[in-house]
Design an enzyme around this catalytic site. Structure first.
Site, PDB file in Angstrom:
ATOM      1  N   GLY A 106       0.837  -1.206   0.000  1.00 24.66           N
ATOM      2  CA  GLY A 106       0.000   0.000   0.000  1.00 24.66           C
ATOM      3  C   GLY A 106       0.867   1.249   0.000  1.00 24.66           C
ATOM      4  CE1 TYR A 140      -4.297   6.768   0.534  1.00 23.08           C
ATOM      5  CE2 TYR A 140      -6.536   6.708   1.395  1.00 23.08           C
ATOM      6  CZ  TYR A 140      -5.616   6.360   0.427  1.00 23.08           C
ATOM      7  OH  TYR A 140      -6.004   5.620  -0.659  1.00 23.08           O
ATOM      8  CG  PHE A 143       1.944   6.828   4.148  1.00 27.84           C
ATOM      9  CD1 PHE A 143       3.261   6.419   3.979  1.00 27.84           C
ATOM     10  CD2 PHE A 143       0.962   5.862   4.280  1.00 27.84           C
ATOM     11  CE1 PHE A 143       3.588   5.071   3.923  1.00 27.84           C
ATOM     12  CE2 PHE A 143       1.277   4.510   4.228  1.00 27.84           C
ATOM     13  CZ  PHE A 143       2.594   4.118   4.042  1.00 27.84           C
TER      14      PHE A 143
HETATM   15  C1  LIG Z   1      -5.264   0.273   3.305  1.00 29.25           C
HETATM   16  C2  LIG Z   1      -4.460  -0.767   2.503  1.00 29.25           C
HETATM   17  C3  LIG Z   1      -4.240  -0.243   1.088  1.00 29.25           C
HETATM   18  C4  LIG Z   1      -3.085  -0.986   3.194  1.00 29.25           C
HETATM   19  O1  LIG Z   1      -2.323  -1.890   2.402  1.00 29.25           O
HETATM   20  P1  LIG Z   1      -1.041  -2.685   2.977  1.00 29.25           P
HETATM   21  O2  LIG Z   1      -0.218  -3.116   1.815  1.00 29.25           O
HETATM   22  O3  LIG Z   1      -1.474  -3.750   3.913  1.00 29.25           O
HETATM   23  O4  LIG Z   1      -0.319  -1.543   3.804  1.00 29.25           O
HETATM   24  P2  LIG Z   1       1.271  -1.408   4.014  1.00 29.25           P
HETATM   25  O5  LIG Z   1       1.843  -2.753   4.346  1.00 29.25           O
HETATM   26  O6  LIG Z   1       1.871  -0.693   2.853  1.00 29.25           O
HETATM   27  O7  LIG Z   1       1.324  -0.463   5.287  1.00 29.25           O
HETATM   28  C5  LIG Z   1       2.238   0.609   5.332  1.00 29.25           C
HETATM   29  C6  LIG Z   1       2.172   1.222   6.695  1.00 29.25           C
HETATM   30  O8  LIG Z   1       0.827   1.708   6.917  1.00 29.25           O
HETATM   31  C7  LIG Z   1       0.326   1.181   8.129  1.00 29.25           C
HETATM   32  N1  LIG Z   1      -1.118   0.959   7.928  1.00 29.25           N
HETATM   33  C8  LIG Z   1      -1.701   0.069   7.116  1.00 29.25           C
HETATM   34  N2  LIG Z   1      -3.049   0.187   7.185  1.00 29.25           N
HETATM   35  C9  LIG Z   1      -3.277   1.178   8.102  1.00 29.25           C
HETATM   36  C10 LIG Z   1      -4.458   1.766   8.616  1.00 29.25           C
HETATM   37  N3  LIG Z   1      -5.666   1.410   8.201  1.00 29.25           N
HETATM   38  N4  LIG Z   1      -4.343   2.748   9.535  1.00 29.25           N
HETATM   39  C11 LIG Z   1      -3.118   3.158   9.964  1.00 29.25           C
HETATM   40  N5  LIG Z   1      -1.953   2.632   9.490  1.00 29.25           N
HETATM   41  C12 LIG Z   1      -2.033   1.662   8.583  1.00 29.25           C
HETATM   42  C13 LIG Z   1       1.090  -0.122   8.349  1.00 29.25           C
HETATM   43  O9  LIG Z   1       1.104  -0.472   9.711  1.00 29.25           O
HETATM   44  C14 LIG Z   1       2.465   0.235   7.834  1.00 29.25           C
HETATM   45  O10 LIG Z   1       3.161   0.946   8.838  1.00 29.25           O
HETATM   46  P3  LIG Z   1       4.776   0.870   8.953  1.00 29.25           P
HETATM   47  O11 LIG Z   1       5.309   1.402   7.655  1.00 29.25           O
HETATM   48  O12 LIG Z   1       5.065   1.771  10.111  1.00 29.25           O
HETATM   49  O13 LIG Z   1       5.097  -0.546   9.149  1.00 29.25           O
HETATM   50  C15 LIG Z   1      -5.172  -2.161   2.474  1.00 29.25           C
HETATM   51  O14 LIG Z   1      -5.484  -2.538   3.794  1.00 29.25           O
HETATM   52  C16 LIG Z   1      -6.455  -2.176   1.650  1.00 29.25           C
HETATM   53  O15 LIG Z   1      -6.405  -2.384   0.442  1.00 29.25           O
HETATM   54  N6  LIG Z   1      -7.624  -2.001   2.291  1.00 29.25           N
HETATM   55  C17 LIG Z   1      -8.918  -2.089   1.615  1.00 29.25           C
HETATM   56  C18 LIG Z   1      -9.122  -0.950   0.659  1.00 29.25           C
HETATM   57  C19 LIG Z   1      -8.896   0.421   1.278  1.00 29.25           C
HETATM   58  O16 LIG Z   1      -9.295   0.690   2.412  1.00 29.25           O
HETATM   59  N7  LIG Z   1      -8.275   1.324   0.508  1.00 29.25           N
HETATM   60  C20 LIG Z   1      -7.936   2.674   0.983  1.00 29.25           C
HETATM   61  C21 LIG Z   1      -8.441   3.726   0.062  1.00 29.25           C
HETATM   62  S1  LIG Z   1     -10.184   3.760  -0.195  1.00 29.25           S
END
Ligand SMILES: CC(C)(COP(=O)(O)OP(=O)(O)OC[C@H]1O[C@@H](n2cnc3c(N)ncnc32)[C@H](O)[C@@H]1OP(=O)(O)O)[C@@H](O)C(=O)NCCC(=O)NCCS
Length: 171
Positions: A106, A140, A143
């Protein structure tokens, strides 16, 4: 040197049928609607592909937009010219398949979107995202994105700050 496990590239003829991020609307968009948006130039889509299997592990969409100056926090407004709106790039959708969660994919998609925006010859003050709920908004915020005034699910990150925020988190 071993190959990176994922590659992020523009969507073309990838097999999208098995993508499952756990959110029906985001799955359906990738399976059925994305091509139409691309043909009409409403948004372009980029996919993270697992190199070993060619599976689509994640995706995001990118399009041009604007932010009303009055939607930005006062301290940021103060530093900008008094145009009614400022140019921005919109990440409309971003999702990672459930099988690939927690591998920083993500974050890598977010980084890629910002990199593409920076590399473009078209100016944009900020990247803006539409979070589907509070959990997505928290992702978001992690980040450095902050909400627009009175719009908690629309978050923005000025490009200058984005480069500083993401540089040290580069996957
Ligand atoms: C949100 C989403 C994109 C995260 O994807 P992911 O590949 O598991 O996330 P990452 O591994 O890149 O996480 C990166 C960092 O963000 C953090 N993170 C991930 N989801 C998070 C959340 N919901 N809230 C806070 N932090 C979060 C992780 O802990 C990680 O932290 P670190 O770098 O300190 O270790 C995924 O859960 C998803 O697809 N969810 C369903 C769709 C969605 O909600 N999309 C968002 C836009 S509508």
């Amino acid at each position: 040197m071993s190959e990176a496990p994922f590659r992020i590239e523009p969507l073309s003829d990838h097999d999208r049928s098995e993508f499952d991020c756990g959110v029906d609307a985001l799955n359906a968009y990738l399976a059925r609607q994305v091509g139409q948006d691309r043909r009409r130039r409403m948004s372009f889509c980029f996919v993270a592909v697992e190199q070993a299997t060619r599976r689509v592990a994640g995706y995001y969409t990118l399009s041009a937009t604007g932010i009303e100056l009055s939607d930005l926090p006062p301290d940021i407004q103060k530093r900008l010219p008094r145009y009614p709106s400022v140019p921005a790039v919109r990440i409309g959708r971003l999702a990672v398949d459930q099988r690939y969660r927690g591998q920083r994919l993500g974050g890598a998609l977010l980084f890629d979107a910002i990199q593409r925006t920076v590399a473009s010859d078209i100016a944009a003050f900020a990247v803006i995202v539409d979070a589907k709920d509070d959990i997505a908004a928290a992702f978001y915020s992690h980040f450095g994105f902050q909400p627009l005034t009175n719009k908690p699910l629309k978050l923005f990150l000025p490009i200058g700050e984005a480069l500083r925020e993401l540089a040290f988190q580069r996957p």
